[in-house]
Design a protein around this motif. Structure first.
Motif, short mmCIF file in Angstrom:
data_model
loop_
_atom_site.label_atom_id
_atom_site.label_comp_id
_atom_site.label_asym_id
_atom_site.label_seq_id
_atom_site.Cartn_x
_atom_site.Cartn_y
_atom_site.Cartn_z
N VAL A 147 0.96 -1.31 -0.15
CA VAL A 147 0.13 0.28 0.01
C VAL A 147 0.89 1.19 0.09
O VAL A 147 1.97 1.22 0.65
CB VAL A 147 -0.91 -0.20 1.42
N GLU A 201 -3.09 -6.40 3.06
CA GLU A 201 -3.03 -4.90 2.57
C GLU A 201 -3.90 -3.87 3.28
O GLU A 201 -3.62 -2.97 3.69
CB GLU A 201 -3.11 -4.78 1.12
N ASP A 202 -5.28 -4.49 3.54
CA ASP A 202 -5.94 -3.66 4.18
C ASP A 202 -6.03 -3.59 5.52
O ASP A 202 -6.47 -2.42 6.20
CB ASP A 202 -7.71 -4.13 3.99
#
Length: 883
Positions: free
Chosen positions: A204, A227-228
């Motif tokens: 990210v 990634e979140d």
């Protein structure tokens, strides 16, 4: 024991390196078991070194393939090599190039120092002395070099290749299945800041514009699919960069700033220039998997490692004795950042709780040492609370003494003078001495003397003269290697409080306009004029110095401070002091009159009824009793952990019952009504609600079990779910076991969440817990090779479970001793940190003390201990040994 033959390194023996390395070119070809490293070093004699010295490069478990000097391959007669050193007896006396080819096995590197593989990804950790596990080098912090690193690997297996500095070239290698990347760091740095990462990683990123208008790309690399969970860390990075520009005038200096999260890591994180490597627990967060405390830790540690770019990287430390120069200063900076981002009083209390729990304990143990040690056997064992937390307190005291404006001017001068150098504590203090004209040699004792100063204060009121006198005295107990201590320069921030909260005027020419008195003698007296009526002194406001205070105030006057002091820290401290007095009396066979306990409970109820909603996070701290470890430390000798546990449990029951009406009101009214947010205000409401649940459960276990079970079932975030599970672990029965089983099943594929599950179970203060811990070691998620797993289960049992680790039969001690020996074969740093749980053994009563000593001696008698473990066990057993 191996430490007996390990040489002692002494500060007084420091001398500059005989050689310098101006440029380093590394060619690293990654392979799971046979990684090849070609290091080309531009070396020159140091004008400050010895003119006829040999060149001795450090190594650690290295396999050497070849050595070339100015392009000519050397024969075996021209150098001497071992896994631990490469020596050229007669090197050139002018600049020359040395090319060294080594080979390492990253997969077999369970020490997690140097180059190793973590979950299939390649990673490095070089602080303090890990670079020598990659190639032969002058592996010391005062040798600064410009690095260019070429990394090559299989394209499909290792698609991401990262290094220090800026990416200058990348593409396909000669083998079409392989690719490479070249990274160059234009800023000279010591070898401990080298970093390399290769693997399969998600990313990210966002753009950041510095205060001068430069564009910088910020990126965080994580395990694919997560990634979140990196968004909060990325936001914290951006906020910390902006804060450092605004508060310290420090701008970032590269084109990119990369962070990589790895699952196997000995430390919390590492500040490598432009490529920070993090333990993934301090990067990954979502409402479902992370608590409010996790979010706060991520914010603080992201900031800490970024702030190192100037306090640690651009200005590094001359030698490892100066470690506090980068760590203590940077902890101070990250604490100030978090205080600005959150509630300053609440954050200050949290800082002090950590300091007292870890550093004060260290100061009173056989492992005590000055903030700047004078000697060591193993530098890894000096990454301590004394260096970090007490080091930060010294910087804060300096700011308190000279004022905020002078402190900023001193920091600016320090950066101006020392940028690009390896500095010392003297360099740091001289900058502030020069901008203020002050002599700081007395203040420098804080870096030189071990131990926690003790300050006693007595107040005297003369009603006829309307004067109030405070008599101060200070002393510092002897510590290993330091029997005689000199008076310290102690800033005392203070005020006077009236019994009814009305304004109180008083004057004292020894107290400056900011309310600070500098106490720098063995004893001193200050007098306030025109004081009426008799005041209550509020001393060490904001915890203005890391000292233990003995104050001759009765409980009723301390509770005046809880009600009326304008300093939030001292309001909290007043409640803690009264609680501690009661708990110590109950724990040591003394009696506590019902009237005393009722008065304390009534004061808490009054506080809850008037002020708690103003700052719920602060209220949660006020109604939380000192921990069992805190009580043991206060008692100091002949400690009985069982008696402490009984006393604290009884006090929790009393407060829970006496304040139940307020606690139920908090619990019912503070429930989350919207989407989860980790902001300080929301976290504070959850903290007070969950603290209320804990006390309600202590007073009425049946009600507590019902409330906690309902909260566990309905929780929409990890903070509330884990808090309710924590309450259930204090209540034996089927509801607890069912909730633990459901939690374990729900998060069976979430290692960082299972760490929390391990921790809760390891801390249950029941006789069966040791067997529970042994059973959990067989859990599929547990691994002795992963430091997070070991710390969460074994470390939590030893550090958090005062009753069961310190069992009178010695079973807890013997268990930890066996684990330390087992871990020492895999990861000596991890083993040594576990071993520090024995630091309190001399405080225990006679039976436990004997059992602990027997366990320590069983470790000491083991042949071939690592330096890390051998050092800790020898210091733990020999209280008279110098640091």
């Amino acid at each position: 024991m191996r430490t007996e033959t390990t040489p002692i390194v002494r500060l007084e023996d420091y001398r500059p390196s005989d050689f310098l390395i101006d440029r380093v070119e590394l060619d690293v070809r990654l392979h799971p078991t046979q990684t090849r490293i070609v290091a080309t070093l531009a070396i020159r004699p140091n004008p400050e070194g010895r003119p006829d010295a040999p060149l001795v490069l450090d190594g650690d478990e290295l396999n050497l393939n070849s050595v070339a000097l100015d392009g000519r391959v050397l024969t075996g007669e021209e150098f001497e090599a071992s896994p631990h050193a490469l020596t050229i007896a007669q090197p050139p006396r002018q600049p020359f190039t040395l090319t060294v080819e080594t080979e390492v096995n990253p997969t077999a590197n369970t020490k997690l120092m140097g180059l190793y593989r973590s979950s299939g990804n390649y990673c490095t950790q070089c602080e303090a002395e890990g670079f020598r596990r990659i190639t032969y080098f002058l592996d010391r912090p005062d040798v600064l070099s410009v690095y260019t690193t070429r990394i090559e690997a299989e394209r499909d297996e290792v698609p991401v290749l990262l290094g220090n500095g800026n990416l200058v070239e990348s593409g396909a290698a000669d083998d079409p299945n392989r690719h490479y990347a070249v990274w160059r760091d234009p800023y000279p740095k010591p070898s401990y800041l080298f970093a390399l990462v290769g693997g399969r990683l998600g990313r990210v990123a966002k753009a950041f514009k510095t205060m001068s208008g430069r564009e910088v790309e910020l990126a965080i690399y994580v395990e694919p699919g997560k990634e979140d969970r990196a968004g909060y860390a990325l936001d914290a990075l951006e906020r910390s960069m902006r804060w450092d520009e605004r508060v310290f005038g420090r701008e970032y200096d590269l084109d990119v700033f990369n962070i990589v999260a790895v699952s196997d890591f000995n430390m919390g994180a590492m500040e490598n220039k432009g490529l920070n490597i993090f333990n993934d627990k301090y990067v990954l967060a979502s409402p479902e998997t992370a608590t409010d405390m996790d979010y706060a830790h991520i914010e603080a540690i992201i900031a800490h490692e970024y702030f190192h770019n100037w306090t640690g990287n651009r200005v590094t430390c001359r030698d490892w004795f100066q470690l506090c120069l980068k760590e203590g200063l940077t902890v101070f900076r990250d604490q100030e950042f978090s205080s600005d981002e959150r509630s300053r009083p609440v954050h200050r209390i949290a800082e002090v709780k950590t300091l007292r729990a870890r550093q004060f304990l260290e100061d009173s143990s056989p492992l005590a040492h000055p903030v700047r040690p004078t000697q060591y056997r193993e530098i890894n064992n000096f990454y301590t609370a004394t260096v970090y937390e007490k080091g930060a307190e010294i910087v804060r005291m300096l700011k308190t003494i000279i004022g905020a404006d002078a402190f900023r001017r001193g920091m600016d001068l320090y950066f101006e003078r020392c940028d690009g150098t390896a500095a010392t504590v003297e360099d740091f203090l001289n900058a502030f001495a020069d901008v203020t004209g002050r002599d700081l040699s007395h203040f420098a004792r804080w870096y030189e003397q071990a131990g926690t100063p003790r300050v006693s204060v007595k107040g005297h009121y003369d009603e006829a003269a309307r004067t109030y006198r405070l008599d101060f005295a200070q002393s510092t107990p002897p510590t290993p290697g330091q029997s005689t201590k000199q008076p310290m320069a102690i800033p005392v921030a203070l005020g006077l409080v009236s019994h009814d909260g009305s304004p109180l005027s008083a004057a004292c020419d020894r107290v400056d306009e900011r309310g600070v008195f500098l106490f720098d003698k063995a004893s001193d007296t200050i007098t306030f004029a025109e004081v009426s009526p008799k005041p209550v002194p509020s001393l060490f406001r904001g915890f203005s110095a890391p000292v233990k205070v003995s104050l001759d105030l009765p409980n009723e006057e301390l509770l005046v401070l809880l009600r009326h002091d304008t300093d939030a820290f001292n309001r909290w401290q007043a409640a803690q002091t009264v609680a501690m007095r009661l708990l110590v009396a109950l724990s040591t066979g003394g009696s506590v009159a019902d009237a005393e306990a009722d008065a304390f409970s009534a004061a808490l109820c009054s506080f809850m009824g008037s002020d708690a909603f103003t700052d719920p996070a602060f209220a949660a701290l006020v109604i939380t009793l000192p921990s069992e470890a805190d009580i043991a430390q206060e008692i100091g000798k002949d400690v009985d952990p069982d008696a402490i546990h009984r006393a604290r449990s009884a006090m929790r029951r009393r407060i829970g019952a006496g304040c139940s009406q307020h606690l139920r009101r908090f619990y019912e009214s503070l429930a989350d009504s919207g989407p989860y947010s980790p902001d300080a205000a929301s976290a504070g409401r959850r903290a007070l609600r969950n603290a209320s649940l804990d006390l309600l459960a202590a007073a009425d276990p049946a009600e507590g079990e019902a409330l906690a079970t309902a909260q566990f079932d309905s929780a929409s975030n990890m903070t509330d779910r884990l808090a309710s599970l924590g309450v259930l672990t204090t209540l034996p029965g089927q509801a607890r076991e069912d909730a633990l089983a459901r939690f374990g099943e729900r998060y069976r594929n979430e290692p960082l969440v299972l760490d929390k599950w391990f921790t809760l179970q390891a801390a249950i203060p029941e006789d069966e817990t040791l067997e529970r811990v042994k059973t959990l070691m067989q859990h599929p998620a547990f691994s002795m090779a992963n430091p997070n797993r070991v710390r969460s289960l074994i470390g939590s049992f030893a550090m958090l479970n005062q009753v069961q680790f310190n069992r009178a039969d010695g079973a807890g001690y013997r268990f930890l001793a066996s684990i330390v020996l087992r871990a020492d074969e895999l990861n000596p740093q991890l083993a040594a940190r576990l071993l520090t749980a024995f630091s309190t053994w001399r405080m225990m009563e006679n039976t436990r003390r004997g059992q602990a000593e027997e366990a320590l001696r069983s470790i000491a008698q083991k042949p071939n201990l690592s330096r890390d473990v051998g050092d800790i066990v020898s210091r733990s057993l020999d209280a008279g040994q110098s640091e």
